[in-house]
Each structure stands twice: as C-alpha cells, then as structure tokens.
Motif scaffolding. Structure first.
Motif, short mmCIF file in Angstrom:
data_model
loop_
_atom_site.label_atom_id
_atom_site.label_comp_id
_atom_site.label_asym_id
_atom_site.label_seq_id
_atom_site.Cartn_x
_atom_site.Cartn_y
_atom_site.Cartn_z
N ILE A 7 0.86 -1.19 0.00
CA ILE A 7 0.00 0.00 0.00
C ILE A 7 0.89 1.23 0.00
CG2 ILE A 7 -1.78 1.30 1.24
CD1 ILE A 7 -2.79 -1.31 2.38
N THR A 8 0.72 2.09 -1.00
CA THR A 8 1.49 3.33 -1.09
C THR A 8 0.58 4.52 -0.82
OG1 THR A 8 1.12 3.41 -3.48
CG2 THR A 8 3.15 2.38 -2.71
N GLY A 9 1.22 5.65 -0.46
CA GLY A 9 0.45 6.86 -0.17
C GLY A 9 0.34 7.16 1.29
N MET A 10 0.81 6.23 2.16
CA MET A 10 0.77 6.46 3.61
C MET A 10 2.01 7.23 4.04
SD MET A 10 -0.60 2.79 5.10
CE MET A 10 0.85 1.91 4.51
N SER A 11 1.81 8.28 4.83
CA SER A 11 2.94 9.10 5.25
C SER A 11 3.10 9.21 6.75
CB SER A 11 2.80 10.52 4.67
OG SER A 11 1.60 11.12 5.13
N CYS A 12 2.13 8.68 7.51
CA CYS A 12 2.21 8.84 8.97
C CYS A 12 1.37 7.76 9.64
CB CYS A 12 1.71 10.23 9.38
SG CYS A 12 -0.03 10.48 8.99
N TYR A 63 -4.67 6.59 -1.63
CA TYR A 63 -3.91 5.39 -1.30
C TYR A 63 -4.05 4.38 -2.44
CZ TYR A 63 -4.42 7.55 3.29
OH TYR A 63 -4.42 8.44 4.33
N GLN A 64 -2.96 3.69 -2.74
CA GLN A 64 -2.94 2.70 -3.81
C GLN A 64 -2.55 1.34 -3.25
OE1 GLN A 64 -3.82 3.51 -7.00
NE2 GLN A 64 -4.22 5.61 -6.29
N ILE A 65 -3.31 0.31 -3.59
CA ILE A 65 -3.00 -1.04 -3.15
C ILE A 65 -2.65 -1.88 -4.37
CG2 ILE A 65 -5.45 -1.74 -3.21
CD1 ILE A 65 -4.80 -3.62 -0.83
N SER A 66 -1.60 -2.70 -4.22
CA SER A 66 -1.15 -3.54 -5.31
C SER A 66 -0.62 -4.84 -4.75
CB SER A 66 -0.06 -2.81 -6.12
OG SER A 66 1.04 -2.47 -5.28
#
Length: 839
Positions: A7-12, A63-66
């Motif tokens: 999962i990308t896009g998480m910053s905290c 958020y992107q899930i792959s």
C-alpha cells in the motif's frame, strides 16, 4: 486465506490507522497494515478482488493497493546511509531534525505526526514536538572549539577543556517561542505609536498636530501597521486563507476575516475616500480609519499565542522531567576493568558498574553488591528501597551511597522508562469521549459566528444609531474576533496532557484518555488475589506427605514446577533450593490454566494444583488428606494438592501476605461507592478467609480465566462500569474486557499490555489515587468547557450590541481581541493547576 499486499500513499501513523480501519470495515476481512514496510497482511473468509480494496481506499484518500512488492519492502527496511563523518556537526543537526516528529496540540487528526515544525493544516495551531527518549547517541563538544564533536565525554584534543554535552532536546520549542517573542516586540513597537496617534485624534486640541499635521497622521499609521500585518502577524492571515480553501474553519478564520476587513477598509478609505458615504466620514471630511483596531487586535492575538506557547511547554513538563531521568553514560565492566560508554552502546547481558549517586542506566538486576535506590521518580514512593543481589533495578532511578554491579536485561526502547514516556505521549494525544461534545460544537461554530456577524452588520445598518454603518462595521468585526473557538478546542487536551503527566510522576501509567475518563465512572472493581491483594511473593509454610517421604516428594514437585512461571510454582522451587534439593528431568510438562501443572517425573505421572486439577485427572484423595487440606485453607493458606499416578499423596501449604495497603485501599473504595469483588482461582475456604479479613463486598472462588471474563461481561450487561485489577497472564482476557483494565506493574508483560492503566508499584492504594486523578481531570475539563462557553455565550451578544439599547454599552474589537486571547490562556492556566494536585 491470507495474502500480502503493498500500500502506497501512507505518510504517517494517522494514515496507517485510517487505512487499517477502512480495510477491517469490510465484512469477513482482518487486516494488519505496516507503515515502515508499506505492506499489509489481509486475512479474508473468501477471496476478494484487489479492485474492491482499491475502491475502499480511494474513498478515504490517495492510497494505492497492489500485489506485494518485496523490493519495496526491502528498500524501506534499509537503514539510511550516512557517508559523512560522525564528527560532522552538520550531519548531527540534520539527523536530529529528520528524526523529530510534531503533532497538533488539539489532536485534529488523531495520532497523525508531521516531519516539520509549522502550523496544523486543520486548526492552524502551532505544531508541537513529540517528546521521546533520544534514539541517537549523546554527543559532546568543546565550549572553546565547537568544531570538535565526539560521541563520548573527555578532554578537548585542542585545548584540553572538558567536553560538554550537546543538548538539542527542546531547541525547536525554544526556537518557536523566541520567534514569537521577536514578532511580539516588533508588533508592540509599531502598535503603541498607532494607538497613541489614534487616541489623540479624539482630543479637541490635539497637541500632536503641532509636530504631525492631520494630513500625515493617517499615512504614518499605515506605514507603522505594515510590519505588524505583513511580518509579525502575517501568519494569522495565511492560516485563515488555508482554513477557508480547505474548509477547516477555525479560530484564525474569524481573526483573518475580522482584522483583514478592518485593514482593507482602512486602505481603501485612505486612498479612495470619495467611495464612502458621509456616515463613514469625520468632521474634516476624511474617512475614519481602523489601523489602530487592526494592529491592536493582531497584537493581542499574538500575545495570546505567545502566552499559549509558554504555557504549552509547561503542560508537557512531566514528560520532560521523565526525559531528564535518562542518563547518557554508563560504566561497562569487561574483563575486570571498567570503561565509560554511551548508554546507546549497552547490550543485553553487559555487566555495568553503578557508583554512588549515579542514575541506573538500563533495566536489569544486581549481580554483585547492594544499595538503597531512590525510585521516587518512577514509583512516586519517597522512601529509598533497599536492593541486594538478585533484585531488579529500573533505568533512571538513583543509586544511594554504595556501589554495585548489575546485569543489563532491557535496553533502549525496552526499558520501563522508555515505555513510560511512550505511554504518556500516546495517552496525552488520545481523545477523551467528552471531547466529542467540543468537537461537534466547533464543527458548526465558525459558520454560525460568520452568519451572526453578517446579521449584526445588516441589523445595525438598518436599525442602528447614527452613524449606522460605522456601528454596523465595528460590531460585526467585534463578533468575529471575540468568538474565537480556540479555548473550546484546548479545553480537553490540555487537561488530559497535564493529568496523564501527573499520573506518570506518581507511578500511574494511563494508556489513553478514554481510560482516564472511565476511571471516574467505575462502580465495580474486580480484583485478583495473588499479586494484587496479596504481595505476590508466596512462600511455602508447610509440606505434608502421606507416606512421610517429604524429601522425595519435594524433589518431584519442585522439578515439575521449575517449568512454570506461576508465583506459587516459584515458591515451591525456592523452598526446594533452601532444602538443597536437586532438580531432575521432567517429560510431558503441561500447564493447565487455572488448575495447575502435570508431567512425568522419574517415570511417574505427577500432578500439582488445585481441586479442579484433581477432578480433571480423576485423582483419588483420601478423606483424611482432604480434611487436613481444608483445615489449612480455613487459615487463609493456599494449598496445592499433590498426586502421583492418580492418587493423592500430600499437599503443600503456601502463604502470601496481604499487602498492608490493600485493606486501606479497599475500605476507601467501598466508602466511595465502588463495590470491590475478588475473583480468584483459589479455593473457597482460602478466598473466604481473605475476603472476611478485608471486608470485601463479595468474592467468588475457583474461577478460571474464562469465568472471570464472563463475570465481567455479566456485570457490564447490568449497566455497571467495571474496572479489573490483575497481574498474571491468566488475567489478560479479563483486563482487556473490562471498561478499565488495571495491571500491577509487578506483574507479567502480557497483563500490562492488556490493561489500560498500569500501577508501577503494584499497589491497590494507587487505584484510589487513579480514581482521584480521574475525578480531578474530568472536573478540570468541565471547568475549561465552562470557561470556553462562558466567553462565547456572554461575549458574542455583547459584541453584537444587545446591551446598547438599554445601557449604551458596546464592545470594541480591541477589547474583544483581549478577551478572546485570555479565554485560551485561562483554559491552559486552569489545566496547569492539576500539576499541584495532591493524590
């Protein structure tokens, strides 16, 4: 079925929590999300397509899930490379800045942290540094040659002076405060002349006109106002703009609109006076300008921010005091010699020398020597505790006048001090249920105030006294300024921060604000017996063997009990050691929760435990043996049956002294209306003896872990608010189920993890203190909410001019700004009173 995803896009941490909550909201899905590796482990009852997960995540953010990306995980796990020298000062400071985390004091986005100091994007408040024990080594520099930086103390290689530690812990907080002080000086220096000029304009024979003609006075006010508006207080307008474009309306929305309208009106009036009707003009034909109102309002708001910054630093005083407890160095004992090392270089298993007056560097136990140790900073207990070989010691506590050698068992983030700091930080940032009231009000408050301001303008313009438009304009601005909701937002978090810090200083560790609030509502306290009511240090008083072969029987049960962590088992093992009894091999060991232990010793099936274990194993117990056991139990002893090959062959009688403070604490709780119920796995006779001695509300014996859990559920179904106090692994389910789980700090890690409150000393008297603290914090929060509502409910109508028709009273925007600033300060000052609370 379980699958791993990226999962990308998480910053905290806030992003992680949001994503995890969204995924767990899907039926049949259990998800664990990991910020560091950008990964997620998802267990589902039936396979769901990745598109369904993406749809859910897109609804809550970018958020992107792959499919799982091992390369991305490996990259995220790599430590940052540092190609610079460890003596490079620039690298040191930048690393500190990178490691620092900041959060909003009003917790607008929950647990969300920011990497840089600045303003909260939701409410506009100054972000505050998250206080934590340093994860980097202590550095030392020379006061004469600052280019010399080392990771150990000693002498400067250039001049020979002693190196001093670099201490950047509060640098950002101090920097913010100094910046506000500078802006305050500029603002005051420019505002006072504007105010004087404006006030003297009202005099019939203005003496100022002899040196400054009236035609120039307005221009002087303009030029003096520019540093105030565009330097000292420009941040307020930036925050107001951000709040409007993001529609996170807050206190700066009102300040920005009010002061901005006054300033723009004055600019237009100065450059284009012909655009205004006669109502806005004075006797000499010029438009009445409001540079003084603009600058005074902004200066007073800045003063409020300055006072808040000062007070904020005091609310986290308990955390800072805890941080100061951490030593920077330790003395390592290696091959008979001693060496000074950084605390960050200590490893588990190291032997450390602690000299008189030194702080204990890490958690561990004494291996050689003895001393008295001041543990007041951790437990709140002022009397030094005598420690000898084998006793545990805690990081941050202070050694007395003797030296000893200790074994390092917990280092870094594992130490109790580190856990305390983390727990206090987490609790300080959590939201109490009562804050939902303030949050819901604040959500609608700003739009209502803006509408009220507009209505005020039109009512005065239509029905007001001459000059109507001037009155309409001034009163509309006053409504905007006085209605600042900052005090409303600060009411709960300030009290929680100070209250949790106060608890930590007293050895009462509170996991979150909800537990702090619920503690005040508790009506029933469920308590275990061993280690909670009693000292948890049982000792064998008597051993009985039917065939008089006590030594052989002791060897069997001690050998079996060596594999158990239960306090009663340890008591048997310790008793065997005093008898110089050797332990032998055991096969097929099994611990049966709430009953006892079994195993094969010397080819015999041995069982040690309570009556339920005997019934479970269909053990035959002779009547004479049963009568002897009952007689012991009626004396308040805990008795373990001993069986070999299905036949009862003896018992061991164990006593565990009741803590001297337990009786006092239980009596006080009952007087406060709290029913105290003991649920124990011990037998009926022993439990009854303890209950009678302590005058408990009631008790239940022979309870297994699931029985305790069901009893709590039953009480909760009756509308009771239940607190559970326990210390063992078997108490963990009940601690988690209770409205407030209270773990004894002397108990197991599992119990402490399951609980919401931890008592470092493991003393029931601290439950009384926790309840007093909870009551005081909730009362303080209600007082703060009253202050916030009082200012707004009383101030807005007065600012709108409701008293003018009756008493001729109007509230100028400057007075409104002063009241607004001090409403926030009064809330913080009131919260700070909790620091002096006597528990």
């Amino acid at each position: 079925m379980t699958h791993k995803y990226t999962i990308t896009g998480m910053s905290c941490d806030g992003c992680k929590s949001k994503v995890e909550k969204a995924l767990n909201g899907i039926d049949g899905v259990e998800a664990l999300v990991f910020l560091e590796t950008k990964g997620a482990t998802i267990t589902m009852q039936k396979h769901l397509p990745i598109a369904q997960f993406q749809e859910i995540l897109s609804a809550i953010g970018n958020y992107q899930i792959s499919d799982f990306d091992e390369k991305l995980e490996a990259t995220s796990k790599k430590p940052p490379l540092n190609s610079e020298s460890k003596n490079d000062k620039k690298v040191t400071s930048s690393t500190s800045d990178l490691d620092a985390k900041y959060h909003c004091p009003m917790h607008c986005e929950g647990d969300k942290n920011y990497d840089k100091v600045g303003d909260c994007p939701v409410c506009g408040m100054n972000l505050e540094k998250v206080h934590e024990l340093s994860t980097t080594k202590a550095l030392f520099t020379c006061p004469m040659h600052p280019e010399i930086i080392q990771d150990h103390s000693g002498a400067c290689p250039i001049c020979g002076m002693d190196l001093v530690p670099l201490n950047p812990s509060d640098s950002e907080e101090l920097k913010t405060y100094k910046n506000l002080v500078l802006k305050m000086k500029v603002s005051v220096a420019c505002t006072i002349p504007i105010f004087i000029i404006s006030m003297m304009e009202m005099m019939a024979n203005n003496p100022l006109h002899k040196i400054l003609p009236a035609i120039y006075s307005n221009w002087v006010q303009l030029f003096l106002s520019l540093p105030v508006v565009f330097y000292a207080c420009w941040m307020f307008f930036v925050r107001a703009y951000k709040s409007i474009i993001t529609w996170n309306l807050n206190m700066f929305t009102l300040i920005g609109i009010g002061a901005g309208v006054a300033f723009i009106f004055s600019l237009v009036g100065l450059f284009f006076p012909t655009l205004f009707p006669t109502e806005f003009k004075n006797t000499n034909g010029s438009v009445s300008l409001y540079f003084e109102a603009t600058t005074v309002i902004l200066t007073l708001v800045l003063l409020g921010q300055l006072l808040e910054a000062k007070a904020h630093s005091q609310t986290s005083g308990a955390i800072k005091e805890l941080l100061k407890l951490a030593p920077t160095e330790a003395t390592l004992v290696i091959d008979g010699s001693e060496k000074i090392i950084s605390i960050h270089d200590i490893k588990k298993g190291d032997l450390l020398r602690v000299k008189p007056g030194d702080k204990i560097p890490v958690d561990g136990k004494i291996t050689d020597g003895e001393s008295s140790i001041d543990e007041a900073m951790i437990t709140g207990e002022p009397i030094p505790v005598d420690k000898k070989s084998g006793d545990s010691v805690i990081a941050g506590t202070i050694n007395g006048n003797k030296s000893f050698v200790m074994l390092a068992e917990k280092v870094g983030s594992e130490t109790l001090l580190s856990q305390i700091v983390k727990m206090v930080n987490d609790a300080s940032r959590s939201k109490a249920p009562i804050q939902k009231l303030a949050d819901n009000i604040a959500k609608y408050f700003v739009p209502i105030v803006v509408i009220t301001s507009i209505i005020t303008f039109f009512v005065w313009a239509k029905f007001g006294s001459e000059p109507r438009y001037v009155y309409a304009f001034i009163n509309a601005i006053a409504v905007l300024i006085i209605a600042c909701p900052c005090a409303l937002g600060l009411a709960t978090p300030m009290s929680v921060v100070v209250g949790v810090g106060k608890g930590a200083q007293m050895g009462i560790l509170i996991k979150n604000a909800e537990a702090l609030e619920n503690m005040n509502k508790v009506t029933v306290l469920i308590t275990d017996k061993t280690g909670t009511i009693t000292a948890g240090k049982p000792s064998v008083e008597k051993m009985y063997a039917v065939n008089n072969e006590e030594d052989n029987l002791l060897q069997n049960i001690a050998s079996l009990n060596q594999y158990s962590e239960h306090p009663l088992a340890q008591a048997v093992v310790n008793f065997a050691k005093t008898k110089n009894c050797s332990l032998i091999k055991v096969n097929d060991f099994e611990a049966i929760a709430g009953k006892g232990v079994t195993g094969t010793v010397a080819n015999k099936k041995v069982a040690v435990g309570n009556k339920k274990l005997m019934e479970h194993g269909k053990v035959t117990v002779a009547t004479d043996l049963e009568n002897k056991i009952i007689a012991e139990q009626k004396l308040g002893k805990t008795v373990s049956y001993i069986a070999i090959d299905g036949v009862g062959v003896g018992f061991v009688s164990i006593s565990d002294a009741i803590k001297t403070s337990s009786a006092v604490a239980i009596k006080e709780l009952i007087q406060q209306g709290v029913a105290v119920i003991m649920l124990t796995g011990d037998n009926e006779n022993t439990a009854k003896a303890v209950a009678n001695e302590l005058h408990l509300s009631s008790f239940k014996a022979g309870y297994l872990p699931e029985d305790k859990l069901n009893e709590i559920k039953k009480l909760q179904a009756q509308g009771k608010i239940v607190a559970m106090a326990g210390d063992g692994i078997n108490d963990a389910p009940a601690l988690a189920q209770a409205d407030v789980g209270i773990a004894m700090g002397t108990g197991t890690d599992v119990a402490i993890e399951s609980a919401k409150i931890t008592l470092v000393k493991g003393d029931l008297q601290d439950i009384v203190k926790a309840k007093k603290l909870s009551h005081a914090v909730m009362r303080n929060i209600k007082q703060n909410l009253f202050f916030a509502f009082f200012y707004n409910v009383l101030g807005i109508p007065i600012a709108a001019g409701v008293l003018y028709p009756f008493f001729g009273i109007l509230l100028s925007p400057m007075i409104a700004a002063l009241a607004m600033s001090f409403s926030s300060v009064s809330v913080i000052v009131n919260a700070l009173r909790l620091r002096n609370l006597k528990l």
